[in-house]
Write a protein that holds these residues in place. Structure first.
Motif, PDB file in Angstrom:
ATOM      1  N   LEU A 203     -42.915  88.070  84.949  1.00 18.97           N
ATOM      2  CA  LEU A 203     -42.523  88.791  83.591  1.00 18.97           C
ATOM      3  C   LEU A 203     -41.078  89.376  84.049  1.00 18.97           C
TER       4      LEU A 203
ATOM      5  N   THR B  92     -48.479  86.192  80.150  1.00 27.37           N
ATOM      6  CA  THR B  92     -47.997  85.498  81.267  1.00 27.37           C
ATOM      7  C   THR B  92     -47.706  84.085  81.079  1.00 27.37           C
TER       8      THR B  92
ATOM      9  N   LEU C 237     -48.189  89.575  89.120  1.00 27.54           N
ATOM     10  CA  LEU C 237     -47.730  90.592  88.270  1.00 27.54           C
ATOM     11  C   LEU C 237     -47.497  91.444  89.269  1.00 27.54           C
TER      12      LEU C 237
END
Length: 70
Positions: A12, A46, A56
């Protein structure tokens, strides 16, 4: 075809995800994410091709603002 993802980077934000499973020096250890709740909105953002391939980072996983301590 897209470039292979980097398992040490958050899909991300691109920062280090601190994943112990992607770090060869800590192979076999559970990742920090196994012990904390992951924000469902972060999982929804995601990219599908990154699911089960890259962790993440703690900040994104907890949906913290960029300037909050993780």
């Amino acid at each position: 075809m897209s470039a292979p993802s980097d398992p040490t980077r958050c899909p991300l934000c691109g920062q280090s995800n601190q994943c112990t499973q992607a770090d060869p020096t800590s192979a076999g250890q559970d990742c920090w994410c196994f012990a904390v709740p992951i924000d469902p909105a972060a999982l929804a953002r995601t990219p599908p091709q990154e699911i089960d391939r890259s962790c993440l980072c703690p900040r994104c996983a907890q949906a913290l603002p960029p300037n909050a301590p993780s």
